[in-house]
Design a protein around this motif. Sequence first.
Motif, mmCIF file in Angstrom:
data_model
loop_
_atom_site.group_PDB
_atom_site.id
_atom_site.type_symbol
_atom_site.label_atom_id
_atom_site.label_comp_id
_atom_site.label_asym_id
_atom_site.label_seq_id
_atom_site.Cartn_x
_atom_site.Cartn_y
_atom_site.Cartn_z
ATOM 1 N N GLU A 94 33.064 -42.265 -0.792
ATOM 2 C CA GLU A 94 33.298 -43.352 -1.676
ATOM 3 C C GLU A 94 34.584 -44.219 -1.045
ATOM 4 O OE1 GLU A 94 31.771 -44.787 -4.019
ATOM 5 O OE2 GLU A 94 30.126 -43.187 -3.605
ATOM 6 N N GLN A 95 35.473 -43.580 -0.456
ATOM 7 C CA GLN A 95 36.702 -44.233 0.161
ATOM 8 C C GLN A 95 36.330 -45.103 1.400
ATOM 9 O OE1 GLN A 95 39.420 -41.060 0.848
ATOM 10 N NE2 GLN A 95 39.605 -40.721 -1.204
ATOM 11 N N GLY A 96 34.885 -45.134 1.887
ATOM 12 C CA GLY A 96 34.851 -45.852 2.986
ATOM 13 C C GLY A 96 34.680 -45.042 4.319
ATOM 14 N N THR A 97 35.163 -43.598 4.361
ATOM 15 C CA THR A 97 35.178 -42.658 5.333
ATOM 16 C C THR A 97 33.579 -42.478 5.612
ATOM 17 O OG1 THR A 97 37.307 -42.201 4.777
ATOM 18 C CG2 THR A 97 36.116 -40.630 6.429
ATOM 19 N N TRP A 98 33.479 -42.140 7.054
ATOM 20 C CA TRP A 98 32.236 -41.518 7.462
ATOM 21 C C TRP A 98 32.521 -40.115 7.647
ATOM 22 C CZ3 TRP A 98 28.394 -44.855 10.982
ATOM 23 C CH2 TRP A 98 28.274 -46.142 10.424
ATOM 24 N N VAL A 99 31.446 -39.533 7.073
ATOM 25 C CA VAL A 99 31.328 -37.909 7.139
ATOM 26 C C VAL A 99 30.462 -37.595 8.264
ATOM 27 C CG1 VAL A 99 30.995 -35.937 5.915
ATOM 28 C CG2 VAL A 99 32.119 -37.837 4.751
ATOM 29 N N LEU A 100 30.861 -36.462 9.029
ATOM 30 C CA LEU A 100 30.187 -35.948 10.068
ATOM 31 C C LEU A 100 30.081 -34.455 9.725
ATOM 32 C CD1 LEU A 100 31.466 -37.072 13.360
ATOM 33 C CD2 LEU A 100 29.836 -38.225 11.932
ATOM 34 N N CYS A 101 28.873 -33.856 9.315
ATOM 35 C CA CYS A 101 28.827 -32.477 8.975
ATOM 36 C C CYS A 101 27.800 -31.746 9.831
ATOM 37 C CB CYS A 101 28.146 -32.524 7.690
ATOM 38 S SG CYS A 101 28.212 -31.031 6.764
ATOM 39 N N ASP A 102 28.445 -30.354 10.340
ATOM 40 C CA ASP A 102 27.732 -29.524 11.005
ATOM 41 C C ASP A 102 26.850 -28.689 10.198
ATOM 42 O OD1 ASP A 102 26.989 -27.582 12.687
ATOM 43 O OD2 ASP A 102 28.963 -27.007 13.500
ATOM 44 N N ARG A 103 25.547 -28.933 10.070
ATOM 45 C CA ARG A 103 24.679 -28.546 9.080
ATOM 46 C C ARG A 103 24.699 -28.919 7.663
ATOM 47 N NH1 ARG A 103 22.351 -24.678 12.214
ATOM 48 N NH2 ARG A 103 23.247 -23.054 13.281
ATOM 49 N N PHE A 104 23.389 -29.192 7.123
ATOM 50 C CA PHE A 104 23.488 -29.448 5.688
ATOM 51 C C PHE A 104 22.161 -29.021 5.053
ATOM 52 C CE2 PHE A 104 23.251 -32.914 2.035
ATOM 53 C CZ PHE A 104 24.341 -32.452 1.480
ATOM 54 N N THR A 105 21.344 -29.612 4.533
ATOM 55 C CA THR A 105 20.346 -29.068 3.428
ATOM 56 C C THR A 105 19.040 -28.832 4.433
ATOM 57 O OG1 THR A 105 21.115 -30.086 1.502
ATOM 58 C CG2 THR A 105 19.083 -29.189 1.516
#
Length: 217
Positions: A94-105
């Motif tokens: 929501e702040q405009g930051t891109w999120v990189l996630c090691d694993r998700f659903t």
Amino acid sequence: MGYLNSYKKGKFITLEGIEGAGKTTQLAVVRRCLEEQGIAVLTTREPGGSPVGERIRTMLLDPGCKGMVAATEVLLLFAARAEHLAHKIRPALEQGTWVLCDRFTDATYAYQGGGRGVDPERIAMLEAYVQGSMRPDLTLLFDLPVASGLARVGKRSAPDRFESEAEGFFEGVRTRYLAIARSHPQRVRLIDAGLPVEQVSAQVRKQVAGFLARVGR
């Protein structure tokens, strides 16, 4: 709204794959690609990513919890995911930051669905409850033969609860991951993780560049 989740200010990119696929190394490559374009990036992981989530992660990976039933495992994963989304992922996006996630659903569908045999419809119910319409914008799936991945893991530290599983478990995980890729070709991009690391990184950079072009960055 499609896979690009245009209602968010930031974009959500996930990295998936079996043990030994090299996700951690390539996460840094993705981050560099984005930062070179002036994009603010947050890196995180699952299970974990929040104070409560990290405590749950410790339990899930603990070899001493080997007898945990599949239903408990799935519920713990989604409990950690609810915390992760509320306290880290959604605020950043929501702040405009891109999120990189090691694993998700996708990992839950692969590990608990393909590996443990949990009904995917039950996973889908929890996914809808915890995430609503939230889905990754791009998923990089690092694929390699199970034997190759486990050989890499064997050179690392003592195995955790998942790494201790038999090869057949991971064959089920890999099969489900590949099925996910076939079902969601717009979102999930397959990376040949069996190649030398430099060639894997080249594939990653190509996929990230293509995604940036699609979203107009």
